[in-house]
Design an enzyme around this catalytic site. Structure first.
Site, PDB file in Angstrom:
ATOM      1  N   HIS A  59       0.846  -1.201   0.000  1.00  0.00           N
ATOM      2  CA  HIS A  59       0.000   0.000   0.000  1.00  0.00           C
ATOM      3  C   HIS A  59       0.880   1.249   0.000  1.00  0.00           C
ATOM      4  O   HIS A  59       0.646   2.172  -0.789  1.00  0.00           O
ATOM      5  CB  HIS A  59      -0.890   0.056   1.260  1.00  0.00           C
ATOM      6  CG  HIS A  59      -1.947  -0.991   1.316  1.00  0.00           C
ATOM      7  ND1 HIS A  59      -2.221  -1.713   2.456  1.00  0.00           N
ATOM      8  CD2 HIS A  59      -2.825  -1.453   0.373  1.00  0.00           C
ATOM      9  CE1 HIS A  59      -3.219  -2.556   2.224  1.00  0.00           C
ATOM     10  NE2 HIS A  59      -3.592  -2.420   0.974  1.00  0.00           N
ATOM     11  N   LYS A  83     -15.774  -7.769   3.567  1.00  0.00           N
ATOM     12  CA  LYS A  83     -14.720  -8.170   4.520  1.00  0.00           C
ATOM     13  C   LYS A  83     -15.168  -7.791   5.921  1.00  0.00           C
ATOM     14  O   LYS A  83     -14.715  -6.797   6.493  1.00  0.00           O
ATOM     15  CB  LYS A  83     -13.414  -7.432   4.189  1.00  0.00           C
ATOM     16  CG  LYS A  83     -12.844  -7.762   2.819  1.00  0.00           C
ATOM     17  CD  LYS A  83     -11.567  -7.000   2.556  1.00  0.00           C
ATOM     18  CE  LYS A  83     -10.988  -7.302   1.200  1.00  0.00           C
ATOM     19  NZ  LYS A  83      -9.811  -6.497   0.860  1.00  0.00           N
ATOM     20  N   ARG A 133      -2.441  -6.018  -8.402  1.00  0.00           N
ATOM     21  CA  ARG A 133      -1.409  -7.037  -8.223  1.00  0.00           C
ATOM     22  C   ARG A 133      -1.482  -8.099  -9.320  1.00  0.00           C
ATOM     23  O   ARG A 133      -0.634  -8.156 -10.170  1.00  0.00           O
ATOM     24  CB  ARG A 133      -1.532  -7.715  -6.848  1.00  0.00           C
ATOM     25  CG  ARG A 133      -0.972  -6.892  -5.723  1.00  0.00           C
ATOM     26  CD  ARG A 133      -1.468  -7.345  -4.399  1.00  0.00           C
ATOM     27  NE  ARG A 133      -2.921  -7.234  -4.320  1.00  0.00           N
ATOM     28  CZ  ARG A 133      -3.619  -7.426  -3.235  1.00  0.00           C
ATOM     29  NH1 ARG A 133      -3.010  -7.782  -2.136  1.00  0.00           N
ATOM     30  NH2 ARG A 133      -4.925  -7.278  -3.242  1.00  0.00           N
ATOM     31  N   SER A 171      -3.074  -7.621   2.936  1.00  0.00           N
ATOM     32  CA  SER A 171      -3.470  -7.445   4.340  1.00  0.00           C
ATOM     33  C   SER A 171      -3.909  -8.769   4.938  1.00  0.00           C
ATOM     34  O   SER A 171      -3.613  -9.061   6.103  1.00  0.00           O
ATOM     35  CB  SER A 171      -4.612  -6.432   4.450  1.00  0.00           C
ATOM     36  OG  SER A 171      -4.192  -5.167   4.022  1.00  0.00           O
TER      37      SER A 171
HETATM   38  P1  ADP Z   1     -10.085  -3.320  -0.483  1.00  0.00           P
HETATM   39  O1  ADP Z   1     -10.720  -3.995   0.693  1.00  0.00           O
HETATM   40  O2  ADP Z   1     -10.833  -2.127  -0.952  1.00  0.00           O
HETATM   41  O3  ADP Z   1      -9.724  -4.242  -1.618  1.00  0.00           O
HETATM   42  P2  ADP Z   1      -7.321  -3.269   0.424  1.00  0.00           P
HETATM   43  O4  ADP Z   1      -6.931  -2.590   1.686  1.00  0.00           O
HETATM   44  O5  ADP Z   1      -7.234  -4.747   0.424  1.00  0.00           O
HETATM   45  O6  ADP Z   1      -8.740  -2.692   0.101  1.00  0.00           O
HETATM   46  O7  ADP Z   1      -6.452  -2.709  -0.787  1.00  0.00           O
HETATM   47  C1  ADP Z   1      -6.542  -1.367  -1.180  1.00  0.00           C
HETATM   48  C2  ADP Z   1      -5.949  -1.212  -2.567  1.00  0.00           C
HETATM   49  O8  ADP Z   1      -4.566  -1.501  -2.533  1.00  0.00           O
HETATM   50  C3  ADP Z   1      -6.547  -2.147  -3.620  1.00  0.00           C
HETATM   51  O9  ADP Z   1      -6.646  -1.456  -4.839  1.00  0.00           O
HETATM   52  C4  ADP Z   1      -5.548  -3.272  -3.712  1.00  0.00           C
HETATM   53  O10 ADP Z   1      -5.581  -3.909  -4.981  1.00  0.00           O
HETATM   54  C5  ADP Z   1      -4.259  -2.487  -3.505  1.00  0.00           C
HETATM   55  N1  ADP Z   1      -3.182  -3.321  -2.993  1.00  0.00           N
HETATM   56  C6  ADP Z   1      -3.192  -4.102  -1.894  1.00  0.00           C
HETATM   57  N2  ADP Z   1      -1.992  -4.718  -1.724  1.00  0.00           N
HETATM   58  C7  ADP Z   1      -1.206  -4.286  -2.749  1.00  0.00           C
HETATM   59  C8  ADP Z   1       0.147  -4.559  -3.159  1.00  0.00           C
HETATM   60  N3  ADP Z   1       0.925  -5.412  -2.492  1.00  0.00           N
HETATM   61  N4  ADP Z   1       0.605  -3.923  -4.271  1.00  0.00           N
HETATM   62  C9  ADP Z   1      -0.188  -3.084  -4.958  1.00  0.00           C
HETATM   63  N5  ADP Z   1      -1.454  -2.791  -4.630  1.00  0.00           N
HETATM   64  C10 ADP Z   1      -1.960  -3.385  -3.548  1.00  0.00           C
END
Ligand code: ADP
Length: 205
Positions: A59, A83, A133, A171
């Site tokens: 992130h 979630k 990703r 996460s």
């Molecule tokens: P959500 O619950 O909205 O999917 P997340 O907290 O899981 O939120 O992720 C927020 C954003 O960050 C999403 O667009 C996700 O694809 C991106 N993201 C999460 N991990 C990574 C990573 N390792 N590299 C690039 N983008 C990421």
């Protein structure tokens, strides 16, 4: 344009002259030029929404790169109905995000419960940044971006490709590892590693 402006100033400084069409045209032109200038100076704001439960190095990499593309990046913790079993409260996630992004000057962290398009309107931010990703992300993000466009045609979703170093970081992976006492060093920012660990210990006490 110069002639119209000259006429305007002539009338401004010779008040005894009757008000003419040129005068009104001149004033309109001045207003237009000011508006045009201000429009060009308007802030380019983007919203980076997510669950961030907790924030990972993946992130932070997206935040750093997006912050270079916009004047202000608003990172917002959203409740994701898909979630429901969150590890951290919205407030804790905001605190961790603030800590992890304090080196990025044009970032603001907040949280919101509601529709993303309403939040963007409130913040006057027409851009949404999401990280990508793998293909599995693409399918979900593609649907989301199209749905958002249908709701509000003025909103643009911008995708930033993951840094290969963090393509496997998620996460959910962090939560799983933390629960079983695994190493978090390469996955979450140093400043929040201890916090995640303590949180898990407290749960099992
Ligand atoms: P959500 O619950 O909205 O999917 P997340 O907290 O899981 O939120 O992720 C927020 C954003 O960050 C999403 O667009 C996700 O694809 C991106 N993201 C999460 N991990 C990574 C990573 N390792 N590299 C690039 N983008 C990421």
């Amino acid at each position: 344009k110069m002639l119209i402006l000259q006429n305007t100033f002539f009338h401004l400084f010779h008040k005894n002259q009757p008000l003419q069409k040129e005068y009104i045209r001149g004033i309109s032109l001045v207003i237009f030029l000011i508006k045009d200038r201000l429009g060009g100076l308007a802030m380019r704001r983007a919203v980076c929404p997510g669950s961030f439960d907790p924030v990972t190095k993946g992130h932070v990499d997206i935040f750093e790169r997006a912050s270079a593309m916009f004047d202000e990046l608003i990172i917002s913790v959203f409740h994701n109905p898909g979630k429901d079993k969150a590890m951290f409260s919205m407030e804790e996630r905001v605190e961790m995000l603030k800590e992890a992004t304090k080196h990025i000057p044009n970032v603001r962290v907040t949280c919101f419960s509601g529709l993303l398009n309403e939040f963007c309107k409130k913040e006057e931010a027409p851009f949404i940044v999401r990280g990508l990703r793998a293909f599995t992300d693409f399918e979900y993000e593609f649907q989301r971006a199209l749905l958002l466009k249908k709701i509000d045609n003025d909103l643009e979703t911008v995708f930033i490709m993951t840094n290969a170093k963090y393509s496997f970081v998620s996460s959910s992976g962090v939560r799983e590892l933390a629960t079983f006492g695994g190493q978090l060093k390469d996955l979450v920012p140093e400043c929040i590693e201890e916090r995640v660990r303590k949180h898990v210990y407290k749960k099992f006490e």
